[in-house]
Scaffold this motif. Sequence first.
Motif, PDB file in Angstrom:
ATOM      1  N   GLN A   8       0.815  -1.220   0.000  1.00 26.18           N
ATOM      2  CA  GLN A   8       0.000   0.000   0.000  1.00 26.18           C
ATOM      3  C   GLN A   8       0.849   1.272   0.000  1.00 26.18           C
ATOM      4  O   GLN A   8       1.732   1.435   0.843  1.00 26.18           O
ATOM      5  CB  GLN A   8      -0.925  -0.002   1.227  1.00 26.18           C
ATOM      6  CG  GLN A   8      -1.953   1.122   1.161  1.00 26.18           C
ATOM      7  CD  GLN A   8      -3.086   0.935   2.141  1.00 26.18           C
ATOM      8  OE1 GLN A   8      -3.048   0.014   2.953  1.00 26.18           O
ATOM      9  NE2 GLN A   8      -4.072   1.795   2.067  1.00 26.18           N
ATOM     10  N   GLY A   9       0.573   2.152  -0.940  1.00 25.54           N
ATOM     11  CA  GLY A   9       1.225   3.465  -0.973  1.00 25.54           C
ATOM     12  C   GLY A   9       2.639   3.470  -1.522  1.00 25.54           C
ATOM     13  O   GLY A   9       3.294   4.502  -1.562  1.00 25.54           O
ATOM     14  N   ARG A  10       3.142   2.327  -1.956  1.00 27.46           N
ATOM     15  CA  ARG A  10       4.549   2.260  -2.383  1.00 27.46           C
ATOM     16  C   ARG A  10       4.711   2.652  -3.851  1.00 27.46           C
ATOM     17  O   ARG A  10       3.855   2.347  -4.680  1.00 27.46           O
ATOM     18  CB  ARG A  10       5.105   0.854  -2.176  1.00 27.46           C
ATOM     19  CG  ARG A  10       4.868   0.351  -0.790  1.00 27.46           C
ATOM     20  CD  ARG A  10       5.733  -0.763  -0.311  1.00 27.46           C
ATOM     21  NE  ARG A  10       5.345  -1.023   1.066  1.00 27.46           N
ATOM     22  CZ  ARG A  10       5.688  -0.237   2.073  1.00 27.46           C
ATOM     23  NH1 ARG A  10       6.473   0.798   1.883  1.00 27.46           N
ATOM     24  NH2 ARG A  10       5.267  -0.498   3.294  1.00 27.46           N
TER      25      ARG A  10
ATOM     26  N   LYS B 183      10.520 -11.261   7.110  1.00 24.41           N
ATOM     27  CA  LYS B 183       9.648 -10.491   7.999  1.00 24.41           C
ATOM     28  C   LYS B 183       9.337  -9.117   7.383  1.00 24.41           C
ATOM     29  O   LYS B 183       8.197  -8.651   7.417  1.00 24.41           O
ATOM     30  CB  LYS B 183      10.330 -10.341   9.362  1.00 24.41           C
ATOM     31  CG  LYS B 183       9.464  -9.749  10.436  1.00 24.41           C
ATOM     32  CD  LYS B 183      10.007 -10.118  11.824  1.00 24.41           C
ATOM     33  CE  LYS B 183       9.088  -9.617  12.944  1.00 24.41           C
ATOM     34  NZ  LYS B 183       8.953  -8.162  12.991  1.00 24.41           N
ATOM     35  N   LEU B 184      10.385  -8.495   6.822  1.00 28.42           N
ATOM     36  CA  LEU B 184      10.169  -7.182   6.192  1.00 28.42           C
ATOM     37  C   LEU B 184       9.231  -7.295   4.993  1.00 28.42           C
ATOM     38  O   LEU B 184       8.428  -6.395   4.735  1.00 28.42           O
ATOM     39  CB  LEU B 184      11.515  -6.574   5.759  1.00 28.42           C
ATOM     40  CG  LEU B 184      12.362  -5.974   6.889  1.00 28.42           C
ATOM     41  CD1 LEU B 184      13.795  -5.720   6.418  1.00 28.42           C
ATOM     42  CD2 LEU B 184      11.751  -4.680   7.424  1.00 28.42           C
ATOM     43  N   LEU B 185       9.308  -8.411   4.252  1.00 28.89           N
ATOM     44  CA  LEU B 185       8.414  -8.587   3.098  1.00 28.89           C
ATOM     45  C   LEU B 185       6.956  -8.555   3.549  1.00 28.89           C
ATOM     46  O   LEU B 185       6.095  -7.977   2.877  1.00 28.89           O
ATOM     47  CB  LEU B 185       8.716  -9.905   2.376  1.00 28.89           C
ATOM     48  CG  LEU B 185       7.816 -10.196   1.167  1.00 28.89           C
ATOM     49  CD1 LEU B 185       8.038  -9.185   0.051  1.00 28.89           C
ATOM     50  CD2 LEU B 185       8.032 -11.612   0.632  1.00 28.89           C
TER      51      LEU B 185
ATOM     52  N   ALA C  32      12.862   2.582   5.133  1.00 30.01           N
ATOM     53  CA  ALA C  32      12.534   2.608   3.688  1.00 30.01           C
ATOM     54  C   ALA C  32      11.045   2.356   3.480  1.00 30.01           C
ATOM     55  O   ALA C  32      10.392   3.007   2.659  1.00 30.01           O
ATOM     56  CB  ALA C  32      13.368   1.578   2.938  1.00 30.01           C
ATOM     57  N   LEU C  33      10.488   1.404   4.229  1.00 32.94           N
ATOM     58  CA  LEU C  33       9.054   1.115   4.101  1.00 32.94           C
ATOM     59  C   LEU C  33       8.221   2.337   4.486  1.00 32.94           C
ATOM     60  O   LEU C  33       7.231   2.665   3.824  1.00 32.94           O
ATOM     61  CB  LEU C  33       8.663  -0.087   4.967  1.00 32.94           C
ATOM     62  CG  LEU C  33       9.299  -1.436   4.595  1.00 32.94           C
ATOM     63  CD1 LEU C  33       8.698  -2.547   5.445  1.00 32.94           C
ATOM     64  CD2 LEU C  33       9.115  -1.756   3.119  1.00 32.94           C
ATOM     65  N   ALA C  34       8.643   3.039   5.554  1.00 35.37           N
ATOM     66  CA  ALA C  34       7.896   4.217   5.996  1.00 35.37           C
ATOM     67  C   ALA C  34       7.943   5.327   4.943  1.00 35.37           C
ATOM     68  O   ALA C  34       7.051   6.172   4.890  1.00 35.37           O
ATOM     69  CB  ALA C  34       8.463   4.721   7.321  1.00 35.37           C
TER      70      ALA C  34
ATOM     71  N   VAL D  90      17.987  -1.231   0.458  1.00 35.04           N
ATOM     72  CA  VAL D  90      16.690  -0.552   0.330  1.00 35.04           C
ATOM     73  C   VAL D  90      16.621   0.290  -0.946  1.00 35.04           C
ATOM     74  O   VAL D  90      17.641   0.657  -1.530  1.00 35.04           O
ATOM     75  CB  VAL D  90      16.397   0.362   1.550  1.00 35.04           C
ATOM     76  CG1 VAL D  90      16.373  -0.456   2.826  1.00 35.04           C
ATOM     77  CG2 VAL D  90      17.386   1.507   1.632  1.00 35.04           C
ATOM     78  N   CYS D  91      15.399   0.572  -1.377  1.00 39.13           N
ATOM     79  CA  CYS D  91      15.145   1.420  -2.546  1.00 39.13           C
ATOM     80  C   CYS D  91      13.921   2.281  -2.216  1.00 39.13           C
ATOM     81  O   CYS D  91      12.917   1.758  -1.736  1.00 39.13           O
ATOM     82  CB  CYS D  91      14.883   0.543  -3.774  1.00 39.13           C
ATOM     83  SG  CYS D  91      14.567   1.438  -5.303  1.00 39.13           S
TER      84      CYS D  91
END
Lengths: 413, 413
Positions: free
Chosen positions: A134-136, B380-382, B361-363, B297-298
């Motif tokens: 979501q939102g990525r 877990k991050l996925l 990066a997710l945020a 990260v990207c």
Amino acid sequence: MASLLRATATWGLFPWRGYCSRQGKLSKDFVEALKAVVGNPHVSTAAAVLQQHGHDESIHRCQPPDAVVWPQNVEQVSRLAALCYNQGVPIIPFGTGTGLEGGVCAVRYGTVRDNVLNLEVVLPGGELLHTAGQGRHFRKSAAGYNLTGLFVGSEGTLGLITAATLRLHPVPEATVAATCAFPSVQAAVDTTVNILQAAVPVARIEFLDEVMIDACNRHSNLNCTVAPTLFLEFHGSKQALAEQLQRAEEITQYNGALNFSWAKEAEERNQLWAARHNAWYAALALRPGCKGYATDVCVPISRLPEILVQTKEDLQASGLTGTMVGHVGDGNFHCVLVVDPEDAEELRRAEAFAYQLGRRALALHGTCTGEHGIGLGKRKLLQEEVGAVGIEIMRQLKATLDPRGLMNPSKVL
Amino acid sequence: MASLLRATATWGLFPWRGYCSRQGKLSKDFVEALKAVVGNPHVSTAAAVLQQHGHDESIHRCQPPDAVVWPQNVEQVSRLAALCYNQGVPIIPFGTGTGLEGGVCAVRYGTVRDNVLNLEVVLPGGELLHTAGQGRHFRKSAAGYNLTGLFVGSEGTLGLITAATLRLHPVPEATVAATCAFPSVQAAVDTTVNILQAAVPVARIEFLDEVMIDACNRHSNLNCTVAPTLFLEFHGSKQALAEQLQRAEEITQYNGALNFSWAKEAEERNQLWAARHNAWYAALALRPGCKGYATDVCVPISRLPEILVQTKEDLQASGLTGTMVGHVGDGNFHCVLVVDPEDAEELRRAEAFAYQLGRRALALHGTCTGEHGIGLGKRKLLQEEVGAVGIEIMRQLKATLDPRGLMNPSKVL
């Protein structure tokens, strides 16, 4: 700095038209349940509305649906999908038109698929999926399976796409459009291949045969030489543009071009591209009352000259009324056949021509459809294109994601 | 014309190393059956060979396999897959290295995913799939579901990729590489964003922090200023290059660059890029005997400055030995942490740093992995990245294509 990069924008597809269909009439209770989700004015079972949603621009005859529903937001789409899923009612998404003209971006910006970063999808059971989270909206990822790519081009058969996040490109500092007429189809397509080989960063390159040019001249008040023609567009700094134009013109001259003229002003450019975008209607105007039948093959660039030249000969030999137009920078082109739908023999001839063209593209390592999709019309060609194992994998994916087979049934597979 | 476009080339991944593993030893009969497929010399159960294939460059501890097999062609891969499928023996493909450095192609040519046109895949049961149809290599298609995109980046968990058809780009008429040192990370990354915003068609743009530059100077005999640095490469005609260089230099000066020097000769350019490609080993050489731990990260380009600056501060505060290096044109960068694998406390600190960076990066609407994949380390991050529905769809796809769960088990999901 001349331009601003906005990496992405999220846009909604609302309001869009969805309709529900199945063999036989829907129960009154079910129609009431639809109305409870979207409100009375957003559901119709009126004969005229059903009829209007029972066909598209293609020549294929479709059954009208039993109800047409206009959901107002993604939550409603989700509730409608769950309702239909539980009752076993098929859903066929119906857009407002062809929308994205991915084909007009040749070589420089990639195809539509390359520019979709994320999709919001209502799955058959009503769950909401964001294909990249979501939102990525990042440029590249190696995070699990590429769900975005799986849903792009799935023709509504795996779920209902309700929003897309697209990559935007910087607005160029300057833009120039050019037209160039040639003595033959061969000369025009050789020029295309040469321009790509020379790595001239052309932003758009479109081919129109002399029948198409004649139709555009009449329909859109153009004054182009009636001959096989390329429309080109170049993007960049003023200095870079001057160099690109010079190199492109040299290549056209090398291939015996009849003329090369360029339009720098936005108004003149827009007139040219408006004419190109209206080419479908210009072709239809050649035989008022008839319907269009479009082919859509795409081949490796290296095979483009032979297939275009051969197709032009076949088209002339067929006795059909037809134009040729193509996003040749991608190796993709269309024949727009204008056919009398009441003339069964002519219709059969058009179908035979289209099928033969599809098979020729397959023989040249190409695809039967670069943009339009498989729908109903190209299911047999798809089997030849991807082979038995490919079809079986696609069937398994369809069965996994749409286990009740309610999403745009019978299309693609 | 300066260059030749070859639309695609098909290349094989052979010889490659595959190995079979499961809980407990393989039966003697099964090893004999493997030998019957590939020949005696191409199967090994020797302890040293198993040990060698029991780890990679990462810090994750892996179990060694029970046998290592070197198939010689796709038919053998197919027969091995069928054999393992029937006996319930898991397969873990093992390549010869990282292979494609997709990250070095920023903005101009797209990511690896954009340039894969077709894949030859041996499915878990041994069937051979050509994701775009056998022998096909077209630029765009709307023919059914995009199987190519589904298998790219699937980390060997859906099938064994044995050949890929890639899109080639014309060799540019001229190439210039440039290096530019900056007083701060902020100045270097602001320059990156400005260059992309200005639509300067840079072919590569790589960021290296001062620790990485210092390591490269030592390891690869460079003589770069020890400061945050950009490596850039420009492709085009000589005239276009002069303009690109001028615009890029203006932007670097605007951001307070310490210097801007360019390398026109191939030898000097190659030295620069060889140093960049050896950055991993240059970083490891900072602490001989230690292991590398890379983040990946990207983020959207617009969020790149804040994450790079914050990460640099965190890295300094962490007390860890680490360098920063990135394909910043894609929004993708790595921290290479150099960690003593025997020091449990340091290892925990490194893991906490990497996890925190992934969550940051997710945020910022990014991904936890731009290139390296999920493997074991980022499962877990996925889940946080794609959400419960996304994970469930991925699980269903995995279960559909690999129903016995034998393809690179436990990875990704």
